[in-house]
Design an enzyme around this catalytic site. Structure first.
Site, mmCIF file in Angstrom:
data_model
loop_
_atom_site.group_PDB
_atom_site.id
_atom_site.type_symbol
_atom_site.label_atom_id
_atom_site.label_comp_id
_atom_site.label_asym_id
_atom_site.label_seq_id
_atom_site.Cartn_x
_atom_site.Cartn_y
_atom_site.Cartn_z
ATOM 1 N N ASP A 145 0.850 -1.274 -0.098
ATOM 2 C CA ASP A 145 -0.121 0.037 -0.045
ATOM 3 C C ASP A 145 0.836 1.427 -0.164
ATOM 4 O OD1 ASP A 145 -2.468 -1.252 0.066
ATOM 5 O OD2 ASP A 145 -3.204 -0.538 1.941
ATOM 6 N N CYS A 199 -15.389 -9.023 -16.752
ATOM 7 C CA CYS A 199 -16.791 -8.617 -16.503
ATOM 8 C C CYS A 199 -18.099 -8.704 -17.679
ATOM 9 C CB CYS A 199 -16.410 -7.122 -16.365
ATOM 10 S SG CYS A 199 -15.705 -6.746 -14.699
ATOM 11 N N CYS A 202 -22.001 -7.300 -17.551
ATOM 12 C CA CYS A 202 -22.301 -7.107 -16.068
ATOM 13 C C CYS A 202 -22.079 -5.801 -15.728
ATOM 14 C CB CYS A 202 -21.773 -8.144 -15.145
ATOM 15 S SG CYS A 202 -21.902 -8.092 -13.528
ATOM 16 N N CYS A 205 -22.168 -4.074 -10.000
ATOM 17 C CA CYS A 205 -21.394 -3.097 -8.814
ATOM 18 C C CYS A 205 -21.964 -1.776 -9.275
ATOM 19 C CB CYS A 205 -20.225 -3.326 -9.239
ATOM 20 S SG CYS A 205 -19.287 -3.239 -10.623
ATOM 21 N N CYS A 209 -24.356 0.687 -6.111
ATOM 22 C CA CYS A 209 -23.735 1.732 -5.654
ATOM 23 C C CYS A 209 -24.512 2.672 -4.857
ATOM 24 C CB CYS A 209 -22.526 2.455 -6.124
ATOM 25 S SG CYS A 209 -21.806 3.692 -5.345
ATOM 26 N N CYS A 225 -17.544 8.017 -2.677
ATOM 27 C CA CYS A 225 -17.668 6.500 -2.053
ATOM 28 C C CYS A 225 -17.630 6.583 -0.832
ATOM 29 C CB CYS A 225 -16.423 5.935 -2.751
ATOM 30 S SG CYS A 225 -16.203 4.382 -2.107
ATOM 31 N N CYS A 252 -16.936 0.233 2.877
ATOM 32 C CA CYS A 252 -18.101 -0.454 2.195
ATOM 33 C C CYS A 252 -17.657 -1.435 1.319
ATOM 34 C CB CYS A 252 -18.838 0.768 1.401
ATOM 35 S SG CYS A 252 -20.143 0.064 0.234
ATOM 36 N N CYS A 255 -20.106 -3.001 -3.418
ATOM 37 C CA CYS A 255 -19.958 -3.397 -4.978
ATOM 38 C C CYS A 255 -18.879 -4.546 -5.203
ATOM 39 C CB CYS A 255 -19.210 -2.032 -5.738
ATOM 40 S SG CYS A 255 -17.824 -1.539 -4.753
ATOM 41 N N CYS A 259 -20.862 -8.689 -6.640
ATOM 42 C CA CYS A 259 -19.995 -9.215 -7.718
ATOM 43 C C CYS A 259 -20.277 -10.926 -7.834
ATOM 44 C CB CYS A 259 -18.518 -8.901 -7.688
ATOM 45 S SG CYS A 259 -17.510 -9.384 -9.094
HETATM 46 S S1 SF4 Z 1 -20.115 -6.882 -10.360
HETATM 47 FE FE1 SF4 Z 1 -18.248 -7.799 -10.735
HETATM 48 S S2 SF4 Z 1 -18.228 -8.753 -12.765
HETATM 49 FE FE2 SF4 Z 1 -19.912 -7.522 -12.651
HETATM 50 S S3 SF4 Z 1 -19.188 -5.537 -13.624
HETATM 51 FE FE3 SF4 Z 1 -18.692 -5.361 -11.309
HETATM 52 S S4 SF4 Z 1 -16.711 -5.976 -10.939
HETATM 53 FE FE4 SF4 Z 1 -17.507 -6.717 -13.183
HETATM 54 S S1 SF4 Z 2 -17.465 0.798 -2.046
HETATM 55 FE FE1 SF4 Z 2 -19.709 1.297 -1.658
HETATM 56 S S2 SF4 Z 2 -19.983 3.538 -2.067
HETATM 57 FE FE2 SF4 Z 2 -17.769 2.938 -2.733
HETATM 58 S S3 SF4 Z 2 -18.130 2.515 -5.026
HETATM 59 FE FE3 SF4 Z 2 -18.303 0.727 -3.902
HETATM 60 S S4 SF4 Z 2 -20.757 0.465 -3.649
HETATM 61 FE FE4 SF4 Z 2 -20.184 2.661 -4.064
#
Ligand code: SF4
Ligand code: SF4
Length: 357
Positions: A145, A199, A202, A205, A209, A225, A252, A255, A259
């Site tokens: 990191d 992906c 799809c 995610c 959000c 976010c 959070c 997302c 998936c």
């Molecule tokens: S949910 Fe996962 S597979 Fe679907 S678009 Fe988002 S990152 Fe890609």
């Molecule tokens: S972590 Fe939560 S708030 Fe941030 S982009 Fe993903 S779903 Fe959205």
């Protein structure tokens, strides 16, 4: 007898497995005009990093350090990327509905600082690499990191996974609950093939959000976010974003929870990552009343320290407002008089929120 480069590469993967990593790969140090690194520079230029000044650090010529490894470490020829699964056999945020409790992002459920857990393992891989090569002139540096590296970009070029539309690194087999560590080395190694993007069409995610933080696929406005707002943001959280935070008190995972590649993610048995209830689903009243001593004692080695006590209490108050629980009203009245003006202001907001229901 000197080892061939092919043997050294095999040894790196083997020692990563022996050190407890789930995945490892090798990326070239110079990515040229990589689309992913260009995305990063554009993202910084658009002000999407908010107050995360460390991501914007620059070299003596004013160039973004993270935009090209050769700017800051011209000696690096290869980047070894190791990934450690931190998923545990515990619920997803969408499965817990106790309105008196908040939610903590999965990566912070354990008692240990993951930087230290990953770094100790990286050092093991580094040591066996140096021992096998037997050349004291090779240079190696380990980072978790904190280095001048956008780890997930090198992980993608090392074949460890692809960068999903949610901006996380995803591996076809293990999903996206991965801590990444890198070893920069002056050794010229043959890179692995990048992993293909899986992906497809799809958009789960992006659709899930709650604060509409995605400007587009793979383009996150960090300033919207919840992870940024509850961990990195100091002071007041913009009012228009407070409702979307829901019961999140630190980070959070929505997302990632939605998936499909995480549906069958294997569970890690790493003892340092195993959680207890107050760590992943803490009582909001407890959090809001945390004393300095409690905060230090409970989160001594935890990533939660980063939010600081004031931020964590602020987040708990926002979650109380979002809970709709009238039983929080007396506590919120008390918190509206708190000596911390940020906690007091958010408590006033939370009271109005509950009253408006
Ligand atoms: S949910 Fe996962 S597979 Fe679907 S678009 Fe988002 S990152 Fe890609
Ligand atoms: S972590 Fe939560 S708030 Fe941030 S982009 Fe993903 S779903 Fe959205």
């Amino acid at each position: 007898m000197a080892r061939s480069i092919g043997q050294i590469e095999a040894l790196i993967k083997q020692s990563a497995t022996e050190a407890g990593f789930d995945l490892a790969g090798i990326a070239p140090a110079r990515l040229g005009d990589s689309q992913e690194l260009r995305f990063f520079s554009d993202w910084i230029a658009a002000g999407r990093a908010g107050e995360m000044a460390h991501l914007e650090s620059r070299d003596g010529q004013g160039r973004l350090k993270r935009a090209a490894l050769e700017h800051v470490a011209p000696w690096v020829r290869s980047v070894i990327v190791c990934a450690l699964n931190y998923n545990t056999a515990h619920p997803r945020s969408t499965e817990c509905h106790d309105s008196e409790r908040g939610w903590v992002s999965r990566y912070a459920w354990g008692d240990a600082d993951y930087h230290e857990v990953v770094m100790a393992r990286l050092r093991q891989v580094e040591a066996s690499l140096r021992e096998e090569v037997g050349d004291s002139t090779i240079v190696t540096r380990c980072f978790v990191d904190t280095g001048p590296v956008v780890e997930r970009v090198f992980a993608a070029y090392a074949g460890v996974g692809w960068i999903g539309k949610n901006t996380c690194l995803i591996n076809q087999r293990t999903g996206s609950w991965l801590f990444l560590g890198v070893i920069l080395t002056s050794l010229e190694l043959a890179p692995d093939l990048p992993a293909p993007d899986r992906c497809g069409s799809c958009t789960r995610c992006l659709d899930a959000c709650p604060t509409q933080a995605f400007v587009a696929a793979r383009k996150l406005d960090a300033t919207r976010c919840i992870s940024y707002l509850t961990i990195e943001k100091r002071g007041a959280i913009p009012e228009e974003l407070r409702q979307g935070i829901g019961n999140h008190v630190f980070g959070c995972d929505i997302c990632q929870d939605v998936c499909p590649w995480n549906r069958k993610a294997p569970a890690s048995l790493t003892p340092e990552f195993q959680p207890h209830l107050e760590r992943f689903h803490p009582a909001l009243a407890w959090l809001a009343n945390l004393s300095d001593e409690d905060f230090r004692a409970c989160f001594r080695a935890s990533p939660i320290r980063r939010a600081k006590r004031s931020g964590l209490r602020r987040n708990a108050v926002v979650a109380m407002g979002n809970s709709g629980e009238r039983r929080f009203a007396p506590l919120l009245q008390q918190l509206a008089q708190d000596s911390d003006p940020i906690v007091a202001e958010h408590a006033e907001w939370a009271i109005r929120k509950i009253d408006d229901l």
